[in-house]
Enzyme design. Structure first.
Site, mmCIF file in Angstrom:
data_model
loop_
_atom_site.group_PDB
_atom_site.id
_atom_site.type_symbol
_atom_site.label_atom_id
_atom_site.label_comp_id
_atom_site.label_asym_id
_atom_site.label_seq_id
_atom_site.Cartn_x
_atom_site.Cartn_y
_atom_site.Cartn_z
ATOM 1 N N SER A 75 -41.366 -12.467 5.630
ATOM 2 C CA SER A 75 -42.043 -13.435 6.508
ATOM 3 C C SER A 75 -41.039 -14.396 7.100
ATOM 4 O O SER A 75 -39.992 -14.689 6.494
ATOM 5 C CB SER A 75 -43.071 -14.220 5.699
ATOM 6 O OG SER A 75 -43.511 -15.342 6.440
ATOM 7 N N TYR A 87 -46.962 -18.665 -1.179
ATOM 8 C CA TYR A 87 -46.661 -17.570 -0.246
ATOM 9 C C TYR A 87 -45.172 -17.541 0.092
ATOM 10 O O TYR A 87 -44.514 -16.510 -0.032
ATOM 11 C CB TYR A 87 -47.491 -17.753 1.026
ATOM 12 C CG TYR A 87 -47.277 -16.673 2.050
ATOM 13 C CD1 TYR A 87 -47.847 -15.412 1.885
ATOM 14 C CD2 TYR A 87 -46.489 -16.905 3.179
ATOM 15 C CE1 TYR A 87 -47.647 -14.412 2.824
ATOM 16 C CE2 TYR A 87 -46.277 -15.910 4.119
ATOM 17 C CZ TYR A 87 -46.857 -14.666 3.942
ATOM 18 O OH TYR A 87 -46.654 -13.683 4.864
#
Ligand code: ZN
Length: 657
Positions: A541, A554
């Site tokens: 990410s 996350y």
């Protein structure tokens, strides 16, 4: 065997060619009659050409068409007078014959007429049906097969000894038919090859075929030789993924290209492989020359590919000495493998090809088992089989076909495959010719693609056992693993660190990180055996490079994942496994981003949805497909010498740049 003729369907046919299509499809729908292009049909029709001249035309199955799905354009219209003139020649080479067939059709776009066109032409009936029916091949592949055929049919069929398909066979059939046929002749049996039926109507010719083949079936039943296996369930075995991957590596090396291994572990296959006489009965030769190109002459028994290759070379050297034209040896890798643990394996450069091999061998099992009960299974001599394998027409077929897709014969596993980026990655890899194992916690994964080169496995990437199970199922389906895309992950929604509970933290870590550790560990020995070298793409990410507030779990999980990738790149380089990382950002066409969420976020920033989606340096909207295409590219030749890198796909991010 039952006739599938239905008057209501037949009455929809508007002409004779329609009738020809209809009954051809009936024949094609029974695999015990016709398997994968193994049969052909024709109809003779009188037509007037553009100059007003009347002529007889043979509409015969064109090559590349399958009887099961044939349509009107699948029949090549060849001029009958020319075919009959050709049949009177003393000799004609196969390439010359194909040239004559191709240049005497009346439609420029017609497919190449079947090499058995002349044979169809010389039979003086309107409709001619030809199949390589299992039962005929079974009876004729036994000692005294010819006598058994006579016992079954008396003198109602003309019996022709084995000759390779082509001009010589057509001429021999013409001769024998002229001399031996009489009022009551209803068919022609070609030993070790197949059977013809013929009549003046489509129905009569089709039903004669059914009747003739049924008589052979009844004969086999009357000798108590019909039943092959009464069990139908799959045989359970302990994990075999590592062994499969090793065999696949050796087979691919022998073939000079990556190959898939699809498997059949039905009781029928396993019982056949376990027979005490398997090393004798499986090594006689194929059930019919028709199978040679796809199954090779003999299956490999066990896993010793080097020995198989050595034997194949000896077979080639022995038989290639006296060929008219010099021939080059084909790849010596087996196409069928019989192993008591791994099962029946079909080898091919696509799942489709490997499955066709399995289907052909399933029928071979029927033929061999029944023929053994009738006395003994005996195939054609090796020389005849060699002549078919190295027949110039078959060789020409092999040379055609152009460049294979980049990932032909390769296997990829994608996690989180049921939707979003994962689904798009599957699409991109399938488009490049890979077979794909999709894993997802959603049962949708089982139906997300309906094709032979995809298998969907339901499983939770956070659960070690389920990860191992998915890998085992996937490797059993295709034989190994070359590419791994670690995509599955969750984003639990914004939560400030001061509020973050450990339960959420652990759940995110378990799915985004732990599951991947187990998958990497278990995939390593399989990736190591990838013929072209393993490849792993981590979908991380942008948060790794530019974290945002409120996404602690996350961002930390993806950062740890990235670090894991770097370690893997260092450790696995020696095993020729490349590891690279993708950092996507703002991919809004995934399940996470509904219209409502998008509108709410855009409103929050005082922007339109379109502007919100393009909040990056390039003002570009990034889609799942963009990420997937880059992911597939990273598995390809372009990145062959790159490992351990991180690439952002985000339209450019000021904080990262
Ligand atoms: Zn044939």
């Amino acid at each position: 065997m039952k006739s599938l003729w239905q008057e209501s369907e037949a009455s929809k046919c508007k002409d004779e060619l329609d009738m020809r299509v209809y009954t051809s499809r009936l024949l094609g729908s029974d695999p015990a009659l016709v398997l994968h292009g193994g049969g052909n049909t024709s109809v003779k029709i009188r037509e007037t050409d553009i100059t007003g001249k009347e002529q007889d035309i043979l509409y015969v199955k064109g090559s590349g068409w399958d009887l099961a799905t044939i349509e009107r354009p699948g029949f090549a219209p060849v001029k009958m007078d020319h075919l009959l003139a050709l049949a009177k020649l003393d000799s004609l080479s196969d390439p010359q014959m194909v040239n004559e067939l191709k240049t005497h059709v009346t439609v420029a776009s017609a497919p190449t007429p079947s090499v058995e066109a002349i044979l169809h032409a010389i039979l003086p009936f309107k409709f001619v049906d030809h199949t390589h029916a299992d039962s005929i091949v079974t009876v004729t592949n036994t000692p005294g097969g010819k006598e058994k055929i006579k016992e079954i049919y008396g003198d109602s069929v003309v019996v022709v000894d084995y000759i390779m398909p082509g001009f010589d066979l057509a001429r021999q059939c013409a001769r024998q038919f002229a001399e031996e046929a009489h009022e009551k002749t209803v068919g022609m049996v070609l030993l070790n090859h197949g059977i013809f039926s013929f009549a003046d109507t489509a129905k009569e010719s089709y039903e004669l075929m059914i009747e003739l083949v049924t008589r052979a079936e009844d004969y086999i039943k009357s000798k108590n030789a019909w039943v092959v296996s009464e069990n139908v369930q799959q045989v359970e075995v302990s994990p075999i993924r590592k062994e499969l991957a090793q065999v696949r590596r050796d087979v691919s090396k022998a073939a000079g290209k990556s190959m898939l291994l699809c498997s059949d572990r039905s009781s029928k296959a396993m019982e056949f492989i376990a027979r005490g006489d398997i090393s004798k009965i499986s090594q006689q030769g194929p059930a019919t020359p028709d199978h040679v190109i796809r199954t090779k002459r003999l299956p490999m028994l066990g896993r010793d590919v080097d020995k198989y290759v050595k034997d194949y070379k000896a077979f080639f050297d022995k038989n290639s000495k006296n060929t008219k034209e010099p021939v080059t040896m084909l790849d010596p890798a087996p196409r069928v493998i019989l192993d008591p643990e791994l099962g029946l394996l079909g080898v091919g450069t696509s799942a489709n090809d490997a499955n066709i091999v399995l289907e052909l061998y399933d029928h071979t099992i029927d033929v061999i088992s029944r023929a053994s009960k009738l006395g003994e299974f005996c195939a054609l001599p090796a020389k005849d089989i060699f002549d078919v394998e190295y027949w110039d027409l078959e060789q020409a077929k092999l040379r055609k076909g152009g460049r294979p897709p980049e990932f032909a014969g390769e296997v990829a596993l994608v996690t989180g495959a049921a939707s979003g980026i994962g689904k798009a990655c599957c699409e991109a890899l399938l488009a490049k010719g890979a077979a794909v194992i999709g894993m997802d916690i959603s049962p949708d994964v089982e139906t997300v693609f309906d094709r032979a080169d995809f298998i969907g496995v339901v499983g939770d990437v956070g659960d070690e056992e389920q990860v191992i199970n998915a890998l085992e199922i996937g490797v059993r389906a295709f034989g190994g693993l070359d590419m791994l895309v670690l995509n599955a992950g969750i984003f639990p929604g914004g939560c400030a660190l001061s509020e973050l509970d450990l339960k959420t933290w652990r759940k995110v870590m378990s799915i985004n990180l732990d599951g991947n550790v187990a998958l990497l560990r278990e995939a390593h020995p399989i990736l190591k055996n990838s013929p072209k070298g393993g490849r792993v793409v981590f979908i991380a990410s942008k948060n790794v490079l530019a974290p945002g507030p409120g996404a602690a779990a996350y961002s930390a999980s993806k950062a740890a994942l990235t670090q894991l990738a770097r370690i893997a790149a260092l450790e696995w380089g020696k095993d020729n496994i490349r590891i690279n990382v993708l950092h996507p950002d703002a991919v809004y066409d995934t399940g996470l981003w509904t219209e409502e969420v998008l509108e709410a976020r855009a409103k929050h920033y005082g922007m339109s949805v379109a502007d919100y989606k393009a909040r990056n340096v390039l003002k570009a909207e990034v889609t799942s497909k963009d990420v997937a295409n880059l992911c597939a590219e990273m598995c390809g030749q372009l990145f062959a010498k790159t490992t351990g890198v991180q690439i952002a796909i985000d339209g450019g991010n000021e904080r990262v740049i």
